[in-house]
Scaffold this motif. Structure first.
Motif, PDB file in Angstrom:
ATOM      1  N   LEU A   1      -4.633   5.965  -0.273  1.00  0.00           N
ATOM      2  CA  LEU A   1      -3.851   4.743  -0.099  1.00  0.00           C
ATOM      3  C   LEU A   1      -2.759   4.935   0.953  1.00  0.00           C
ATOM      4  O   LEU A   1      -2.477   4.024   1.746  1.00  0.00           O
ATOM      5  CB  LEU A   1      -3.224   4.329  -1.434  1.00  0.00           C
ATOM      6  CG  LEU A   1      -4.168   3.723  -2.467  1.00  0.00           C
ATOM      7  CD1 LEU A   1      -3.449   3.559  -3.801  1.00  0.00           C
ATOM      8  CD2 LEU A   1      -4.699   2.376  -1.989  1.00  0.00           C
ATOM      9  N   SER A   2      -2.149   6.110   0.955  1.00  0.00           N
ATOM     10  CA  SER A   2      -1.116   6.395   1.941  1.00  0.00           C
ATOM     11  C   SER A   2      -1.691   6.393   3.360  1.00  0.00           C
ATOM     12  O   SER A   2      -1.083   5.869   4.300  1.00  0.00           O
ATOM     13  CB  SER A   2      -0.458   7.747   1.641  1.00  0.00           C
ATOM     14  OG  SER A   2       0.613   8.004   2.497  1.00  0.00           O
TER      15      SER A   2
ATOM     16  N   ILE B   1       1.969  11.476   4.033  1.00  0.00           N
ATOM     17  CA  ILE B   1       0.606  11.789   3.569  1.00  0.00           C
ATOM     18  C   ILE B   1       0.473  13.265   3.201  1.00  0.00           C
ATOM     19  O   ILE B   1      -0.254  13.627   2.265  1.00  0.00           O
ATOM     20  CB  ILE B   1      -0.420  11.430   4.662  1.00  0.00           C
ATOM     21  CG1 ILE B   1      -0.363   9.925   4.976  1.00  0.00           C
ATOM     22  CG2 ILE B   1      -1.831  11.832   4.255  1.00  0.00           C
ATOM     23  CD1 ILE B   1      -1.184   9.519   6.189  1.00  0.00           C
ATOM     24  N   ILE B   2       1.195  14.148   3.897  1.00  0.00           N
ATOM     25  CA  ILE B   2       0.995  15.596   3.783  1.00  0.00           C
ATOM     26  C   ILE B   2       1.216  16.124   2.365  1.00  0.00           C
ATOM     27  O   ILE B   2       0.333  16.787   1.803  1.00  0.00           O
ATOM     28  CB  ILE B   2       1.893  16.336   4.791  1.00  0.00           C
ATOM     29  CG1 ILE B   2       1.548  15.910   6.218  1.00  0.00           C
ATOM     30  CG2 ILE B   2       1.745  17.848   4.636  1.00  0.00           C
ATOM     31  CD1 ILE B   2       2.495  16.446   7.268  1.00  0.00           C
ATOM     32  N   PRO B   3       2.372  15.883   1.720  1.00  0.00           N
ATOM     33  CA  PRO B   3       2.560  16.447   0.370  1.00  0.00           C
ATOM     34  C   PRO B   3       1.576  15.901  -0.654  1.00  0.00           C
ATOM     35  O   PRO B   3       1.152  16.630  -1.564  1.00  0.00           O
ATOM     36  CB  PRO B   3       4.005  16.066   0.031  1.00  0.00           C
ATOM     37  CG  PRO B   3       4.362  14.963   0.951  1.00  0.00           C
ATOM     38  CD  PRO B   3       3.581  15.181   2.194  1.00  0.00           C
ATOM     39  N   LEU B   4       1.189  14.628  -0.518  1.00  0.00           N
ATOM     40  CA  LEU B   4       0.203  14.067  -1.447  1.00  0.00           C
ATOM     41  C   LEU B   4      -1.138  14.775  -1.297  1.00  0.00           C
ATOM     42  O   LEU B   4      -1.812  15.081  -2.303  1.00  0.00           O
ATOM     43  CB  LEU B   4       0.032  12.570  -1.185  1.00  0.00           C
ATOM     44  CG  LEU B   4       1.236  11.673  -1.480  1.00  0.00           C
ATOM     45  CD1 LEU B   4       0.944  10.238  -1.041  1.00  0.00           C
ATOM     46  CD2 LEU B   4       1.585  11.708  -2.959  1.00  0.00           C
TER      47      LEU B   4
ATOM     48  N   LEU C   1       0.825  -1.211   0.000  1.00  0.00           N
ATOM     49  CA  LEU C   1       0.000   0.000   0.000  1.00  0.00           C
ATOM     50  C   LEU C   1       0.862   1.265   0.000  1.00  0.00           C
ATOM     51  O   LEU C   1       0.561   2.236  -0.704  1.00  0.00           O
ATOM     52  CB  LEU C   1      -0.929  -0.001   1.216  1.00  0.00           C
ATOM     53  CG  LEU C   1      -2.027  -1.065   1.231  1.00  0.00           C
ATOM     54  CD1 LEU C   1      -2.758  -1.052   2.569  1.00  0.00           C
ATOM     55  CD2 LEU C   1      -3.011  -0.842   0.090  1.00  0.00           C
ATOM     56  N   SER C   2       1.938   1.241   0.777  1.00  0.00           N
ATOM     57  CA  SER C   2       2.824   2.404   0.835  1.00  0.00           C
ATOM     58  C   SER C   2       3.503   2.653  -0.517  1.00  0.00           C
ATOM     59  O   SER C   2       3.544   3.789  -1.004  1.00  0.00           O
ATOM     60  CB  SER C   2       3.881   2.195   1.928  1.00  0.00           C
ATOM     61  OG  SER C   2       4.789   3.274   1.971  1.00  0.00           O
TER      62      SER C   2
END
Length: 397
Positions: A173-174, A86-89, A13-14
Motif C-alpha cells: 500500500l505504501s 517504504i523501507i522500514p515496512l 493510501l499513505s
C-alpha cells in the motif's frame, strides 16, 4: 473538493499503510526484545528513545520541507517522505527476528526524521493552495476524515490478518501510494502559472531569476529567527502554537506509553490493540474500563483541522508551507520531550520500584498536558479575513 480527489486518495493510501502496523508493532517489539514477557522496560525505553530521536530530526526537517515546498511545489516534496517510508515496512515484511528488528529500528528512526508528519504537513499546504480561505476549514476537516477512515480500515484489516501479512500488505500500500501520487497528483505551486504566462516574453530573464531563487532557497535554511518571526507575526499564531505544543506533548506521551501500559496491565496482544483502536475510530464502547475510556479520544479528532485552519489564515499564500512546517516543527519538539518524560514514568510505575501504587500515573500526567492545551485554546481570538486580507509574511526575516 473534487479537484482534490487525487490528494485524498494519496493521503488515504499513505495513512492506510501507516495505521495498519500500529496494532502489531508492540507485539513485534516485545517478541524481539523480551520474548515471552508482557512487561519489558527495555522495549519502553527503546521506543521512547526512538520517538525522541525522530522528533529531533523532524524539528529540523519539517520547516525545511515546508519552506522548500513553497518554491518547488508540494508534489515534488511529497515524493521524498512517501518513498523513504517504504523501507522500514519492507524490512519487517521480510522478517521480524531480533536481528531484523534492530535493522528496522535503525531505518525507521532515520526515515521517520524525514517522513514523520511530512505527508500531513504538505497535504495541508496543498489544500491551502487549492481552495479559498473560507473553504479551508471544511477541506482540512475532510482531510482529518480521510485519515480517520484510513485509521478504521487499516486497523480493521490488521484485526483479521496475521502479523506477517500485515507488514506485507502495508508495504504494498505504501508503494502504491507513492506511485499513485507521482502519476495522478497535479502540482499546485503558483510560481508555475506566473512563469508560464510570461515565459514567451522574457524567458531568459525568468531563467536567471529562477536560478537565483533556487540557489537562495538552498542557502536559506529555516532558522530560529524564521520561527520567531512567524510566532511574532500574529498573537493568534503564537497562541495556536502553544496549543499545538501541549496537544502534541500529550499525543506523544500516549504514543510512547499507552500500548505498553495495556500490554503490562491487561495482557493485550495485536488483536486487542486493534479492537481498542477501532473503538476510538468508530465510536463504539463496551463495559470494560479501558474500552469505555478510549471512546473519549474521539473528541481529539476535532482539534487538528481547526488548529491548522487557524494557522493557515494567519499567513499569506506564499508562506503556507512555511507556516504548516513551523507548527509541525513545534509538534516534533514536543515529540522529543514527551518520551523523555513519559517513558521513564511508565516504566517506573509499572515496575515493583514504583514510589506509590498508581500504575496509570503517566496516563494522568498525559491527561494534564491535554488539559493545558484545552485551557490555552479557550483564549485564542482569531482575526477575521478582512482584518488581514493578504496575511502577514516573513520574507524579510
Amino acid at each position: 473538493m473534487g479537484s482534490l480527489r487525487h490528494l485524498y486518495v494519496t493521503l488515504f493510501l499513505s495513512c492506510y499503510s501507516t495505521f495498519m502496523v500500529i496494532p502489531a508493532i508492540t507485539d513485534v517489539t516485545m517478541l524481539a526484545l523480551c520474548p515471552g514477557k508482557d512487561q519489558c522496560s527495555l522495549a519502553i525505553y527503546l521506543s521512547g528513545f526512538q520517538q525522541a530521536i525522530i522528533g529531533v530530526g523532524s524539528i529540523v526537517m519539517m520547516p525545511l520541507i515546508g519552506n522548500l515546498s513553497d518554491v518547488y511545489g508540494r508534489k515534488a516534496l511529497l515524493t521524498l517522505p512517501m518513498t523513504v517510508s517504504i523501507i522500514p515496512l519492507a524490512i519487517l515484511a521480510y522478517s521480524r527476528t531480533t536481528r531484523f528488528f534492530y535493522v528496522y529500528f535503525v531505518f525507521k528512526t532515520l526515515t521517520s526524521m524525514v517522513s514523520e508528519g511530512s505527508v500531513q504537513c504538505l497535504a495541508l499546504a496543498y489544500v491551502a493552495d487549492s481552495v479559498s480561505e473560507e473553504e479551508r476549514i471544511s477541506a482540512f476537516g475532510f482531510i482529518a476524515g480521510i485519515a480517520s477512515a484510513a485509521f478504521v480500515v487499516g486497523t480493521l484489516t490488521t484485526r483479521f490478518i496475521s502479523t506477517t501479512t500485515t507488514f506485507q500488505v502495508a508495504t504494498l500500500l505504501s508503494m502504491l501510494a507513492a506511485v499513485y501520487m507521482r502519476i495522478f497528483l497535479k502540482e499546485t505551486r503558483k510560481h508555475n502559472d506566473v512563469s508560464t504566462k510570461a515565459k514567451d516574453e522574457t524567458s531568459d530573464t525568468l531563467l536567471d531569476e529562477n536560478s537565483s531563487e533556487n540557489m537562495q532557497v538552498f542557502k536559506k535554511f529555516p532558522s530560529v529567527e524564521d520561527l520567531l518571526c512567524l510566532l511574532r507575526s500574529s498573537s493568534t499564531f503564537s497562541q495556536a502554537a502553544i496549543v499545538a505544543l501541549f496537544s502534541s506533548l500529550a499525543d506523544g506521551g500516549m504514543q510512547a506509553s499507552l500500548m505498553y501500559f495495556f500490554k503490562a496491565r491487561f495482557g493485550f496482544n495485536k488483536d486487542q490493540f486493534a479492537d481498542i483502536m477501532l473503538i476510538v475510530g468508530v465510536a463504539g464502547t463496551v463495559s470494560q474500563v479501558p474500552y469505555a475510556a478510549a471512546v473519549l479520544c474521539l473528541f481529539g479528532y476535532f482539534a487538528p483541522p481547526c488548529l491548522r485552519s487557524i494557522i493557515s489564515k494567519q499567513v499569506g499564500p506564499n508562506d503556507q508551507g512555511k507556516a504548516q512546517g513551523c507548527i509541525s516543527g513545534i509538534s516534533s519538539f514536543a515529540n522529543i520531550v514527551s518520551p523523555l518524560i513519559f517513558s521513564p514514568l511508565t516504566a517506573l510505575f509499572l515496575s515493583e520500584r514504583a514510589p506509590f501504587n498508581f500504575p496509570g500515573f503517566s496516563i494522568l500526567c498525559i491527561g494534564l498536558a491535554s488539559l493545558m492545551a484545552f485551557i490555552q485554546s479557550l483564549i485564542i481570538r482569531t482575526k477575521s479575513p478582512s482584518e488581514t486580507p493578504e496575511g502577514p509574511t516573513c520574507n524579510d526575516c
